[in-house]
Design a protein around this motif. Structure first.
Motif, mmCIF file in Angstrom:
data_model
loop_
_atom_site.group_PDB
_atom_site.id
_atom_site.type_symbol
_atom_site.label_atom_id
_atom_site.label_comp_id
_atom_site.label_asym_id
_atom_site.label_seq_id
_atom_site.Cartn_x
_atom_site.Cartn_y
_atom_site.Cartn_z
ATOM 1 N N PRO A 191 100.581 -52.270 13.966
ATOM 2 C CA PRO A 191 101.846 -52.315 13.748
ATOM 3 C C PRO A 191 103.018 -52.987 14.262
ATOM 4 O O PRO A 191 102.641 -52.880 15.578
ATOM 5 N N ALA A 192 103.982 -53.327 13.561
ATOM 6 C CA ALA A 192 105.080 -54.386 14.202
ATOM 7 C C ALA A 192 105.831 -53.381 15.585
ATOM 8 O O ALA A 192 105.940 -54.110 16.541
ATOM 9 N N TYR A 205 94.394 -44.513 13.526
ATOM 10 C CA TYR A 205 93.577 -44.322 12.467
ATOM 11 C C TYR A 205 93.777 -43.103 11.467
ATOM 12 O O TYR A 205 93.813 -41.764 12.064
ATOM 13 N N ASP A 206 93.858 -43.094 10.290
ATOM 14 C CA ASP A 206 94.010 -42.228 9.199
ATOM 15 C C ASP A 206 92.930 -41.423 8.926
ATOM 16 O O ASP A 206 92.042 -41.861 8.379
ATOM 17 N N TYR A 207 92.974 -40.084 8.873
ATOM 18 C CA TYR A 207 91.871 -39.161 8.693
ATOM 19 C C TYR A 207 91.849 -39.312 7.013
ATOM 20 O O TYR A 207 92.977 -38.975 6.328
ATOM 21 N N PHE A 249 87.201 -59.981 6.941
ATOM 22 C CA PHE A 249 87.334 -59.699 8.404
ATOM 23 C C PHE A 249 88.741 -59.231 8.272
ATOM 24 O O PHE A 249 89.744 -59.840 8.325
ATOM 25 N N LEU A 250 89.036 -57.858 8.436
ATOM 26 C CA LEU A 250 90.373 -57.101 8.250
ATOM 27 C C LEU A 250 91.013 -56.772 9.561
ATOM 28 O O LEU A 250 90.311 -56.201 10.482
ATOM 29 N N PRO A 251 92.470 -56.972 9.908
ATOM 30 C CA PRO A 251 93.037 -56.410 10.968
ATOM 31 C C PRO A 251 92.635 -54.700 11.051
ATOM 32 O O PRO A 251 92.806 -54.293 9.912
ATOM 33 N N THR A 252 92.761 -54.227 12.201
ATOM 34 C CA THR A 252 92.780 -52.982 12.355
ATOM 35 C C THR A 252 93.393 -51.925 11.258
ATOM 36 O O THR A 252 92.785 -51.189 10.765
#
Ligand code: UDP
Length: 377
Positions: free
Chosen positions: A56-57, A194-196, A262-265
């Motif tokens: 994130p920025a 990382y969201d649960y 291929f996605l960013p995290t």
């Protein structure tokens, strides 16, 4: 504790953020961040075009901007896993240029941290005045590199780091040579990114470079046999391989398979978190499997072959299922039992075992031992 001046020499197979380096790219970025958080000065020398991407920025402003990226020109190395054991040396490479920079700038650093899976940095280490920590990112694949590692180990014992014991054990000592002394470092992610997710959809997931050694075909076969949708996330590394997979799919199978790119995290973790399970079916001894801990952090159970890094991470029956390599029926049976796994237990395992804080402690201790010269004693 003193502030250290660290130069990380990234994987030379591609720019950071390109995905060509696989999990090493996230390892390099996370190591840089965790060391910077601890007050160390951190620079990364990496192939031109590198970015510390995917965060994130706000985070990028606060931390990533304090990490210098030295953009190194030159051609990128082919990945070792696509070559044979006696692959030729590449000249005019970003790898050679990065180490030329390291030699010229070494007085400005307390430690050089090598992430290149290549003989050259091992060969060069005795010629340098600044010590080198070598983070070896894969198991044994190349004769020249194996020999360089054994020679280095005789002179600089325990400057070798590996992700896992299974990875380290693939390097077999030639007769009469002392066994290698590895620092087993594991890996880590910033769990807060990382969201649960406790309410998944019905898809299974597969995460990785699309390249034969990562075994996508076995995951597809298991998902199709279980009649479950499979979402594929990852860098398209070997186009021919991907085309041959697509051509071999029946219409029914093709309807179950979705390639998500291929996605960013941030996007990867969102999409992955909504999957029922991660399938991990590598054809080689996977050194670690960062995708495995990313899945666990999202609350996604992991069904993996009982081999290499993933088998050291997954707690069979608690955070996923381990099946024998190649056992498709075993994969299908594990998929059928996935709801027995408590998704929150997966998140908890990631929090307790794979946090950046604990990993940062291990790496920092290792770096300090190498710098102070106490590592071999
Ligand atoms: N990855 C990603 N976006 C995707 C799929 C994968 O950023 O859409 C990253 C993932 O986060 C992980 C790496 O690709 O860092 C795969 O690493 P892993 O250790 O699982 O396997 P490797 O490619 O190193 O063999």
């Amino acid at each position: 504790m003193n502030s250290l001046r660290l130069l990380i020499l990234s994987t030379p197979v591609g720019p950071l953020g390109s995905g060509r380096g696989g999990g090493v790219e996230l390892t390099v970025a996370n190591l840089a961040r965790v060391m910077r958080q601890r007050g160390h000065r951190v620079a990364i020398a990496a192939p031109a075009g590198s970015v510390l991407s995917g965060q994130p920025a706000a985070r990028t402003d606060a931390l990533d901007c304090q990490i210098e990226i030295i953009q190194v020109s030159g051609s990128c190395q082919p990945t070792a896993q696509t070559q044979n054991r006696s692959a030729p040396v590449i000249v005019g490479s970003a790898l050679a240029n990065a180490w030329a920079y390291a030699r010229q700038a070494q007085a400005n650093y307390d430690l050089l941290i090598n992430f290149a899976y290549d003989w050259l940095p091992f060969y060069l280490t005795p010629f340098l005045t600044t010590p080198v920590a070598h983070f070896v990112s894969m198991g044994s694949l190349n004769d020249c590199l194996d020999e360089a590692i054994f020679q280095l180990s005789a002179q600089f014992p325990a400057t070798l780091g590996a992700y896992t014991r299974s990875q380290a054990d693939t390097f077999v000592s030639p007769t009469g040579t002392a066994p290698l002394r590895w620092q087993i470092l594991g890996s880590a992610i910033d769990i807060a990114q990382y969201d649960y997710c406790d309410r998944p959809g019905d898809s299974l997931a597969w995460v990785g470079r699309i390249s034969p050694e990562k075994g996508l075909t076995a995951a597809i076969a298991a998902a199709v046999a279980a009649n479950r949708p499979l979402k594929i996330f990852g860098k398209l590394e070997t186009t021919d391989y991907w085309q041959s997979i697509q051509q071999s799919l029946s219409a029914t199978a093709a309807a179950l398979i979705t390639y998500c790119g291929f996605l960013p995290t941030p996007q990867l973790q969102q999409a992955l978190g909504h999957c029922q399970a991660l399938l991990v079916t590598p054809q080689w001894v996977e050194a670690f499997g960062i995708g495995v801990i990313e899945a666990l952090a999202c609350g996604v159970p992991v069904i993996a072959y009982r081999r290499g890094g993933p088998a050291e991470i997954v707690c069979h029956g608690k955070t996923g299922w381990l099946v024998e390599p190649g056992d498709r029926a075993g994969m299908v049976a594990a998929i059928a039992q996935i709801e027995q796994i408590d998704r929150y237990a997966c998140r908890q395992q990631a929090e307790t075992m794979y946090s950046l804080a604990a990993w940062g402690d291990r790496c920092e201790q290792w770096f300090n031992q190498i710098i102070s010269g106490t590592i071999g004693s």
